[in-house]
Write a protein that holds these residues in place. Sequence first.
Motif, PDB file in Angstrom:
ATOM      1  N   LYS A   1       0.874  -1.191   0.000  1.00 29.09           N
ATOM      2  CA  LYS A   1       0.000   0.000   0.000  1.00 29.09           C
ATOM      3  C   LYS A   1       0.898   1.224   0.000  1.00 29.09           C
ATOM      4  O   LYS A   1       1.846   1.319   0.776  1.00 29.09           O
ATOM      5  CB  LYS A   1      -0.915  -0.035   1.226  1.00 29.09           C
ATOM      6  CG  LYS A   1      -1.694   1.241   1.481  1.00 29.09           C
ATOM      7  CD  LYS A   1      -2.923   0.958   2.332  1.00 29.09           C
ATOM      8  CE  LYS A   1      -3.234   2.070   3.285  1.00 29.09           C
ATOM      9  NZ  LYS A   1      -4.554   1.966   3.905  1.00 29.09           N
TER      10      LYS A   1
ATOM     11  N   ASP B   1      -4.421  -4.997  -3.758  1.00 22.12           N
ATOM     12  CA  ASP B   1      -5.634  -4.335  -3.282  1.00 22.12           C
ATOM     13  C   ASP B   1      -5.849  -3.171  -4.236  1.00 22.12           C
ATOM     14  O   ASP B   1      -4.941  -2.341  -4.437  1.00 22.12           O
ATOM     15  CB  ASP B   1      -5.423  -3.862  -1.839  1.00 22.12           C
ATOM     16  CG  ASP B   1      -6.647  -3.202  -1.230  1.00 22.12           C
ATOM     17  OD1 ASP B   1      -7.223  -2.303  -1.886  1.00 22.12           O
ATOM     18  OD2 ASP B   1      -7.021  -3.550  -0.102  1.00 22.12           O
TER      19      ASP B   1
ATOM     20  N   HIS C   1      -4.726   0.512  -3.333  1.00 27.98           N
ATOM     21  CA  HIS C   1      -3.433   0.740  -2.670  1.00 27.98           C
ATOM     22  C   HIS C   1      -2.316   1.252  -3.578  1.00 27.98           C
ATOM     23  O   HIS C   1      -1.138   1.035  -3.280  1.00 27.98           O
ATOM     24  CB  HIS C   1      -2.961  -0.559  -2.009  1.00 27.98           C
ATOM     25  CG  HIS C   1      -3.735  -0.900  -0.768  1.00 27.98           C
ATOM     26  ND1 HIS C   1      -3.372  -1.915   0.090  1.00 27.98           N
ATOM     27  CD2 HIS C   1      -4.850  -0.348  -0.240  1.00 27.98           C
ATOM     28  CE1 HIS C   1      -4.232  -1.972   1.093  1.00 27.98           C
ATOM     29  NE2 HIS C   1      -5.141  -1.038   0.913  1.00 27.98           N
TER      30      HIS C   1
ATOM     31  N   ASP D   1      -6.971   4.949  -0.622  1.00 27.18           N
ATOM     32  CA  ASP D   1      -7.483   3.662  -0.141  1.00 27.18           C
ATOM     33  C   ASP D   1      -8.893   3.878   0.409  1.00 27.18           C
ATOM     34  O   ASP D   1      -9.143   3.757   1.601  1.00 27.18           O
ATOM     35  CB  ASP D   1      -6.542   3.121   0.953  1.00 27.18           C
ATOM     36  CG  ASP D   1      -6.945   1.734   1.412  1.00 27.18           C
ATOM     37  OD1 ASP D   1      -7.563   1.012   0.615  1.00 27.18           O
ATOM     38  OD2 ASP D   1      -6.638   1.378   2.561  1.00 27.18           O
TER      39      ASP D   1
ATOM     40  N   ASP E   1     -11.692   2.234  -0.017  1.00 27.29           N
ATOM     41  CA  ASP E   1     -12.529   1.075   0.318  1.00 27.29           C
ATOM     42  C   ASP E   1     -13.974   1.249  -0.139  1.00 27.29           C
ATOM     43  O   ASP E   1     -14.916   0.827   0.547  1.00 27.29           O
ATOM     44  CB  ASP E   1     -12.479   0.778   1.829  1.00 27.29           C
ATOM     45  CG  ASP E   1     -11.192   0.048   2.208  1.00 27.29           C
ATOM     46  OD1 ASP E   1     -10.505  -0.465   1.305  1.00 27.29           O
ATOM     47  OD2 ASP E   1     -10.882   0.003   3.408  1.00 27.29           O
TER      48      ASP E   1
ATOM     49  N   ASP F   1     -12.384  -6.342  -0.175  1.00 28.69           N
ATOM     50  CA  ASP F   1     -11.938  -5.604   1.011  1.00 28.69           C
ATOM     51  C   ASP F   1     -12.530  -4.210   0.930  1.00 28.69           C
ATOM     52  O   ASP F   1     -11.987  -3.320   0.291  1.00 28.69           O
ATOM     53  CB  ASP F   1     -10.397  -5.530   1.059  1.00 28.69           C
ATOM     54  CG  ASP F   1      -9.909  -4.727   2.268  1.00 28.69           C
ATOM     55  OD1 ASP F   1     -10.748  -4.364   3.111  1.00 28.69           O
ATOM     56  OD2 ASP F   1      -8.703  -4.468   2.358  1.00 28.69           O
TER      57      ASP F   1
HETATM   58 MN    MN Z   1      -6.771  -0.911   2.334  1.00 25.61          MN
END
Ligand code: MN
Length: 430
Positions: free
Chosen positions: A222, A255, A258, A290, A292, A328
Amino acid sequence: MTDLPISAELIAESNARELAALEDDYASLGRKLERTGIDIEAIKSRIASFSVAVPSWGAGRGGTRFAKFPIPGEPTSIHEKLEDCAVIQQLSRVTPRVSPHFPWDKVSDYRGLREEAASLGLSFDAVNSNTFQDQANQAHSYATGSLSSTIEATRMQAIEHNIECIEIGRQLGSKELTVWVGDGTNFPGQQDLARSLDRYLEAAAEVYTALPEDWRMLLEHKMFEPAFYSTVISDWGSSILAAQELGPKAKCLVDLGHHAPNVNIEQIVARLHRFGKLGGFHFNDSKYGDDDLDSGSINPHQLFLVFNELIEAELNPREGFNPSYMIDQSHNVTDPIESMLSSAEAITQCFAKALLVDREALHFAQEANDTMMAFQALRRAYNTDVAPIVSQARLEAGGAVDVLRTYRESRYRSRKSQERKAVGLGAGIV
Ligand code: MN
Ligand code: PSV
Ligand code: MN
């Protein structure tokens, strides 16, 4: 199997109302695809074997570092989270596994937890370690780092926690350990950039040594946050170098939130695959960092292009190509079950669209440097509405044709709000 949270009758009744329209749409899409030589049944069977894990932590309303706004009926234990994940799986039929996080999901009996999950139609996916927060009664603080800490006792504690996660994962039937560390700095000069990576590599190697033969260690990079000047495993370059140094069981986890802004994530996916190091994904979406946000809610085209690379990878397999798919994301504004249902559908649809790409036409155009036709091969697939295939596959697997409507009709959250204890304000901010 014990009682599942949503009644089969309710799903059947809801589906009955959708059936005629779905049959019509599926037949029409089948005819359309047939004209281009695609067998809709073959695509449907690929969808039927597709799955993506859900994060236990995504069942709660994560919130931001500023505030958390709990909703009535929100889960407060891994048991309640499993129940919510069972709802997602019951309706979507593509999320049979849950990825747990420790110590957030700590219990005294993991074999019992595994059985509890099985009774809800679930199993466990990668275990996630947490050395980015301090826990009550923890001997050494992670305030200045964990696996890369300058303090040997802190590094040892972080190593031991990861090894404990492996042990828990063995009891849960998991085969992967996902390691994300927030280690990094906020000031130039705060840490030696080279030596902190050395310390990380040495500590990660201790964890790697403890991996069972058939396990993988997924390194999640990340770019920034919580550290804003430098992060030890900041990008896919650091990640692949670390994975290469650790050994064949270490792979890279991507991810989607990231990366550096505007980075070409699908190209990163292709690169990691090229070197046999693509281990898995944390699906989510992002606008600025990030975030999400729900998968496919901001940039569904990027998600499609990632899956396009995955289909290419499948056709040109490198050593150990077997990426793990996980969601995630965490929310402050929706019911997490609804977000997860919507995301699982968006992810599956992007996979379906990538399966529709006319590979022969694409490769031919690429070889001939016919840029426009190569682009059109992707565009045609992306523009196809694949919802009928995904819904039909779900229906045949026992799920709901309209997942969100069926979920709302079940009044699940409102029932849970009567049964579950309320989440205290300010609790659980991460
Ligand atoms: Mn994350
Ligand atoms: C870190 O931002 C991350 O993406 C990692 O996967 C963590 O385990 C997860 O979020 C939960 O905080
Ligand atoms: Mn993640």
